[in-house]
Each structure stands twice: as C-alpha cells, then as structure tokens.
Motif scaffolding. Structure first.
Motif, short mmCIF file in Angstrom:
data_model
loop_
_atom_site.label_atom_id
_atom_site.label_comp_id
_atom_site.label_asym_id
_atom_site.label_seq_id
_atom_site.Cartn_x
_atom_site.Cartn_y
_atom_site.Cartn_z
N SER A 184 0.85 -1.44 0.37
CA SER A 184 0.27 0.43 -0.12
C SER A 184 0.87 0.90 -0.28
O SER A 184 2.26 1.52 0.29
CB SER A 184 -0.93 0.24 1.07
N ASP A 207 -7.06 7.08 -1.24
CA ASP A 207 -8.25 6.79 -1.63
C ASP A 207 -9.09 7.07 -0.24
O ASP A 207 -9.16 7.02 0.95
CB ASP A 207 -8.44 4.80 -1.65
N GLU A 235 -13.20 6.39 2.29
CA GLU A 235 -13.04 5.26 2.94
C GLU A 235 -14.68 4.62 2.25
O GLU A 235 -14.61 2.49 1.88
CB GLU A 235 -13.97 5.16 4.19
N ARG A 246 -12.16 2.20 -0.39
CA ARG A 246 -11.28 1.23 0.28
C ARG A 246 -13.19 -0.44 0.33
O ARG A 246 -13.06 -1.00 0.25
CB ARG A 246 -11.30 1.27 1.70
N GLU A 249 -13.55 -3.72 -0.66
CA GLU A 249 -13.96 -5.24 -0.32
C GLU A 249 -15.18 -5.67 -1.36
O GLU A 249 -14.97 -7.33 -1.24
CB GLU A 249 -14.11 -4.32 1.22
#
Length: 228
Positions: free
Chosen positions: A88, A94, A96, A99, A103
């Motif tokens: 990373s 980026d 939240e 992310r 996911e």
C-alpha cells in the motif's frame, strides 16, 4: 658240535625272518603328507569391485541464471517501484468509500473463484474415475501393458494457454493488458530460469557435500574483490 652246526644252519633263517619283520613294520607305519612348499611368484591381485554409493542431492540454483534477478533488486529505482506496486502507498489517496467498494469486489471474486475451483475438482475426479474404469475393462494382456506404460506428455497445441491465450488476450481492455504485462515481467524477474529448468532439470541438483553456505560464499566474494 651238533648244536653248533645247528646254530650255524639257523642263522640264515633268522636273518631272513628279521628282514621280513623289518619290512612289514615299515609298511604299517602311517604315511605323512608333504609340507606345502612356498609357491613361486608374487601374490595374486584381487580385483576390487567398485560399490555404487548413493550421494544425496540438494536443490541448486546456478548463479549465472540469477543475474537478471540480482541486477533488478540491486537497482534502487526498480526496487522502490516494486515496493510501491506490491504494498500500500505511504500516502493513500483513496477514501472509505473506495475501500468498501474494493472489499465488496474482492468478496465477489473469491466467491466466483471458489465455485470455479469446486467445479474443476469435480470434473477431475469424474475424469479420473472414467480412466480407471476404462483400464479395468481392458483385456488382461492390454491391461498389464497399460498399467506398466508411462504417461506421455500432453501435446503443446492442446495445452490451455496455447489454445485460448489469443482469445483471452483479445477480450482484455488496455488496463487489463497492462496489468498482465506487469505480472509477466514480475514473474520473469522472479523466475528467469524457468525455461532452462524445464530443458535441463539435472543442472539444478548438486551433491550435498558441494554446497557452499552463504557466509562462506560471501567471504569468497570479498576475497576476490580484494585480489582485484
């Protein structure tokens, strides 16, 4: 006088009897074997048969085949770019929301991949069962021949990456092609000797007593540098 004459007449007879007794006694004596004499000439050389000794082997990577990998990791610019690609970033940009989207995409991918692996494993078990049933149904002579025969390698044109590589590559967009090229470059940097190992696998094994530890190898390299 008569007795004297009689004794003189018996002397030859007594002598004959004594002679016969001596001969019979010598004949009855046991014979002794002759002592073995020393044979002339040197000793016969016994041929020693060489016994094959099993030498344990250890995996080995020739240094000349790792030159490109070492030069890549010794370059600070390339090594830093690799770390930024794999790990990373130090200052991520980026949010939240990004992310969470990642996911969700990862979970969907793992679900599809797990399903695909289960389908493939079921297909492999089914194919293996059909293969053994086909062997069991062969006549006795053909069955023994089939069991003792060695499996042959799959022809190159029938391999998956040979049959479908062009089709898969044509369906990729520019971003996916770039990622594929990056992956292939990394794999080549990590395993530049893959093709040579497939051609000459015996080159990558040496006896265990010829292995040089890393400490000793580093010391030898320092000695060479000092001599220069």
């Amino acid at each position: 006088s008569a007795s004297i004459r009689a004794s003189h007449s018996l002397r030859p007879c007594l002598g004959l009897v004594v002679a016969m007794f001596r001969v019979s006694c010598f004949r009855q004596l046991p014979l002794r074997a002759l002592a073995p004499g020393k044979k002339k000439g040197g000793k016969k050389l016994q041929k020693k048969t060489a016994v094959a000794v099993d030498v344990p082997l250890a995996p080995y990577l020739p240094p000349e085949l790792t030159k490109e990998s070492r030069s890549f990791f010794q370059s600070q610019t390339r090594f830093k770019a690799l770390l930024e690609l794999v790990f990373s970033p130090g200052d991520p940009k980026d949010q939240e929301k990004d992310r969470l989207e990642f996911e969700q995409a990862k979970i969907e991918f793992e679900t599809v991949a797990h399903k695909a692996r289960d389908i493939y494993a079921t297909h492999e078990r089914r194919a293996e069962g059909r293969m053994w049933r086909a062997l069991q149904q062969l006549p006795e002579d053909l069955y023994d021949e089939a069991v003792q025969s060695r499996p042959e390698a799959v022809p190159e044109p029938l391999l998956f990456h040979q049959r479908y590589s062009a089709e898969i590559f044509d369906n990729l967009n520019e971003e996916e092609r770039r990622r594929l090229q990056v992956f292939q470059n990394l794999m080549y940097v990590r395993y530049p000797h893959a093709a040579e190992k497939a051609r000459n696998p015996e080159k990558f094994w040496i006896p265990e007593n010829q292995i040089v530890s890393r400490q000793k190898e580093a010391a030898m390299m320092k000695m060479k540098i000092k001599k220069r």
